[in-house]
Design an enzyme around this catalytic site. Structure first.
Site, mmCIF file in Angstrom:
data_model
loop_
_atom_site.group_PDB
_atom_site.id
_atom_site.type_symbol
_atom_site.label_atom_id
_atom_site.label_comp_id
_atom_site.label_asym_id
_atom_site.label_seq_id
_atom_site.Cartn_x
_atom_site.Cartn_y
_atom_site.Cartn_z
ATOM 1 C CG HIS A 31 -2.112 -0.887 1.048
ATOM 2 N ND1 HIS A 31 -2.845 -1.378 2.113
ATOM 3 C CD2 HIS A 31 -2.710 -1.404 -0.070
ATOM 4 C CE1 HIS A 31 -3.827 -2.139 1.666
ATOM 5 N NE2 HIS A 31 -3.757 -2.176 0.352
ATOM 6 C CG HIS A 49 -3.546 -5.072 -8.035
ATOM 7 N ND1 HIS A 49 -3.227 -3.858 -7.478
ATOM 8 C CD2 HIS A 49 -4.499 -5.614 -7.232
ATOM 9 C CE1 HIS A 49 -3.952 -3.663 -6.390
ATOM 10 N NE2 HIS A 49 -4.731 -4.704 -6.225
#
Length: 410
Positions: free
Chosen positions: A254, A382
């Site tokens: 993250h 992703h």
């Protein structure tokens, strides 16, 4: 296929590397086209591309599919329109809550399996709508307006300049939890909505969220970013929720995702954020790179910066690729280039499924695919962005960059 020319140093400009990126993206689109369900929405796929037996469809999976195929259409890598339209239709028929408004988290066939209203899901509705609008879908702007309205009325906390997290289906309180993850993807969606519409309130909100996490929180925690917060937005070090979606401590994957979004915001506003972004990136890379097992990024750290959950998933590697590409587009350093090579070499050797298409989501200690937290191949989102973002000519408006892209041809 070669990952890059043997003599290449700057891979972003290398024809062989760019061809590799475009071809992996095309193979991902071909693989995830198998997810289309005749009765609405999308199947979850096994590693070979066959539908898994579950009937569950979650909001983030539906919206990410729309967003990804919209990027593919804009980039000229996939026609995309059928998948985008199919996903938009299911958002209305399957996820939209006609009784209470907003979007439910999950259906199991015709039944609601999880009726919660999550900020995490609603920001992905905004993202999907922005990308579909940019790709020319006539109904997407209305969806964007609707998502913006729900986020404003139900989730946005003006006093804090942040999104709250969750409600019951009927908008009664579910918990007082506040989280970093929904706000990070909120920034992603707000920047996309600004790029798609030019509406400045989206950019202003993204800036307020970034200011809290990047300017206030990250420097206090040695450029790591805690995941969990109390109702008044104090760091909650004792919180330990779902070990997959709300793990305790810090998540280096993250951190690199935050840094990429911060750089995107800086490019859009003319703000120099590179120094802070670089501190976040290299704190995460040095903390999480798992040299003892041949590479990859471990999932979480504790508050002392020590490894906590040592599992290695595909998505932190994809996000590291994205932010390193962004840094290299500002000129970059030899260290940025070396890390960019390292990430792609690891992905090419262990994560990319060169036979079936798509990426394996997790690895065992010997760098072989395993299925413990993830069954099959969860989504295209992703890994696709790891292919597409390095191809873009610059870090400013992503949609404009995609429209200008001339994809490498086989």
């Amino acid at each position: 296929m070669l990952l890059a020319s043997p003599q290449a140093t700057r891979w972003l400009d290398d024809d062989t590397h760019r061809l590799f990126l475009a071809e992996d993206a095309r193979r991902q689109f071909a693989f995830f086209r198998h997810s289309l369900r005749a009765d609405g929405g999308f199947h979850q796929l096994d590693v070979d591309g066959t539908p898994r037996p579950t009937q569950v469809q979650e909001l983030h999976a539906t919206t990410r599919m729309i967003h990804s195929f919209a990027l593919g259409k804009l980039a000229g890598l996939d026609k995309g329109d059928d998948m985008i339209a199919h996903g938009l239709s299911y958002l209305g028929a399957g996820h939209h809550d006609a009784q209470y408004g907003g979007y439910i988290w999950a259906r199991d066939g015709k039944d609601i399996s999880d009726g919660r209203k999550l900020a995490y899901g609603h920001v992905f509705v905004l993202l999907a709508a922005a990308s579909a609008h940019a790709a020319g879908h006539s109904t997407a702007l209305g969806l964007l307006d609707q998502a913006d309205q729900v986020l404003t009325q139900r989730f946005w906390e003006e006093d804090h300049g942040l999104f709250a997290d969750e409600w019951n289906r009927d908008w009664t309180p579910f918990s007082s939890y506040r989280g970093m993850n929904a706000n990070m993807h909120g920034v992603e969606a707000l920047l996309a909505a600004f790029e798609a519409t030019g509406r400045k309130h989206f950019l202003k909100r993204a800036g307020r969220i970034l200011s809290f996490f990047m300017d206030t929180i990250a420097p206090q925690y040695d450029w790591r970013i805690p995941e969990h917060y109390t109702a008044d937005w104090q760091v909650d070090p004792a919180y330990a929720g779902d070990p997959m979606f709300r793990p305790a401590g810090h998540t280096p994957g993250h951190s690199v995702e935050w840094a990429r979004l911060w750089l995107q915001y800086g490019a859009l506003t003319g703000t120099d954020v590179e120094d802070g972004a670089r501190k976040i990136v290299y704190r995460a890379l040095h903390d999480a790179w798992d040299e003892s097992r041949g590479g990859g990024l471990i999932y979480t750290l504790d508050f002392d910066g020590q490894p906590a959950i040592r599992d290695r998933y595909w998505w932190p590697v994809t996000e590291a690729i994205g932010v390193l590409a962004a840094l290299l587009k500002t000129g970059g350093t030899a260290e940025d280039e070396a890390w960019y090579h390292k990430m792609w070499q690891f992905a090419d050797a262990h994560l990319i499924d060169h036979n079936q298409g798509g990426w394996f989501p997790e690895l065992d200690d010997d760098n072989r695919p395993k299925a413990r937290q993830f069954a099959g191949k969860p989504d295209i989102y992703h890994a696709l962005q790891a292919d597409i973002l390095p191809l873009l000519p610059e870090r400013a408006n992503i949609y404009d960059g995609l429209r200008a892209l001339i994809p490498p041809k086989l």
